[in-house]
Scaffold this motif. Structure first.
Motif, PDB file in Angstrom:
ATOM      1  N   GLN A 216       0.835  -1.201   0.000  1.00 46.17           N
ATOM      2  CA  GLN A 216       0.000   0.000   0.000  1.00 46.17           C
ATOM      3  C   GLN A 216       0.875   1.259   0.000  1.00 46.17           C
ATOM      4  N   ALA A 217       1.913   1.239   0.824  1.00 46.82           N
ATOM      5  CA  ALA A 217       2.811   2.393   0.881  1.00 46.82           C
ATOM      6  C   ALA A 217       3.539   2.583  -0.446  1.00 46.82           C
ATOM      7  N   LEU A 218       3.957   1.475  -1.049  1.00 43.77           N
ATOM      8  CA  LEU A 218       4.652   1.546  -2.331  1.00 43.77           C
ATOM      9  C   LEU A 218       3.733   2.097  -3.416  1.00 43.77           C
ATOM     10  N   ASP A 219       2.498   1.619  -3.448  1.00 42.86           N
ATOM     11  CA  ASP A 219       1.524   2.116  -4.432  1.00 42.86           C
ATOM     12  C   ASP A 219       1.252   3.603  -4.219  1.00 42.86           C
ATOM     13  N   PHE A 220       1.162   4.007  -2.954  1.00 43.75           N
ATOM     14  CA  PHE A 220       0.900   5.410  -2.623  1.00 43.75           C
ATOM     15  C   PHE A 220       2.035   6.298  -3.139  1.00 43.75           C
TER      16      PHE A 220
END
Length: 332
Positions: free
Chosen positions: A31-35
């Protein structure tokens, strides 16, 4: 006054199943990477970044940082190295390292959340760097380096207006501006008036360097984790706060999580959990991967601090690629 920094013991919450903790850790990392990927590619300025969504992710990472044991550590996520998306992985890894480090320094949850957000935002000035430069696979030209080097000023310039609605944005602005300013005042950007790096900046500077040194890139020599720590210690006092460097080593261990190590038993394994006892920092928990000759070994997690494993020691760190090992797989 205090003459040193003591890394406090890790506060653990081991009541949740190991598989559940691992799955939530992987999902939160993604999720953090996608964000970050979405922010860097689709947004125009850091001011457009969804701070509320960023804070939700940081809170998840802070919660995960309290959960350890059983051969699991959130630090294992930083073994995920995206060679093709270095900038994105780097920003997330720096965030995770900063949170874990801050916790060992005794910061409370709210402080950890603020530190994590500063770490996640530290490179947002790269939004103003052209994508063909930011994501270039080969060495940068002098002109491209000049543009890239200005990302600290770009970030501070874009983040500062957010102070009007969020007083905490001052700290994020300073970290974005200062994270390449050295402990002795050298580094960049060169400012007319010297402003000593704040605590959060000094923390982020250390973890930024450690993650960068341990990531393979075309134009930079890769350091094995123990070599990277030795390098940090060698230049501490000039480039980095020497007390914080000592505390960082105590936090992640001489052989950090994700390190591929050769054991005296002739087996190659991956460190999956640090030893929180400072006197046993050299004896972490290791997940066995393969024999040194490539022969299969039983799946096992070995706590080198346990009495029954006293005869086994780590000889040295090794390059996982030599043995065909995906270090992130074993670390997580």
């Amino acid at each position: 006054g205090a003459t040193g920094i003591l890394a406090v013991p890790l506060r653990r919450h081991e009541d949740k199943p190991l598989t559940d903790r691992r799955q939530r850790a992987i999902e939160t990392y993604q999720q953090a990477l996608d964000f970050i990927r979405h922010s860097m590619i689709n947004l125009k300025t850091p001011a457009d970044v969804n701070v509320r969504e960023a804070k939700r992710m940081i809170y998840k990472l802070v919660d995960l940082s309290y959960e350890g044991g059983g051969g699991f550590s959130m630090l294992g996520l930083t073994a995920i190295k995206g060679h093709d998306e270095y900038t994105f992985n780097h920003m997330v890894n720096v965030c995770i390292l900063a949170i874990a480090f801050g916790q060992r320094l005794g910061l409370e949850r709210e402080q950890l959340s603020r530190l994590g957000l500063c770490a996640l935002y530290h490179d947002l000035g790269k939004l103003d760097v052209p994508l063909d430069v930011l994501l270039k696979h080969g060495p940068l030209t002098d002109e491209e380096w000049a543009v890239m080097g200005n990302h600290t000023v770009f970030g501070a310039r874009e983040l500062f207006p957010m102070v009007a609605n969020d007083r905490e944005a001052v700290t994020r602005t300073l970290v974005a501006l200062q994270h390449h300013v050295n402990f002795d005042g050298s580094g960049y950007p060169k400012l007319r008036m010297r402003i000593d790096p704040i605590l959060f900046t000094r923390i982020v500077s250390i973890v930024v360097t450690f993650d960068a040194m341990t990531t393979k890139r075309i134009y930079q020599k890769i350091f094995l984790p123990d070599q990277a720590l030795a390098r940090l210690q060698h230049v501490s006092g000039a480039k980095y706060d020497p007390l914080l460097v000592k505390a960082f080593v105590a936090c992640i261990g001489i052989y950090p999580v994700g390190s591929t190590v050769l054991l005296s038993s002739g087996v190659v394994g991956v460190v999956c959990e640090p030893n929180q006892d400072p006197t046993w920092v050299h004896r972490p928990t290791v997940r066995l991967a393969t024999g040194i000759d490539g022969s299969p070994v039983p799946e096992d997690v070995v706590d080198l601090a346990a009495p029954q494993n006293a005869s086994i020691s780590i000889l040295r760190c090794v390059d996982p690629e030599i043995f065909g090992i995906n270090a992130a797989h074993f670390a997580i």
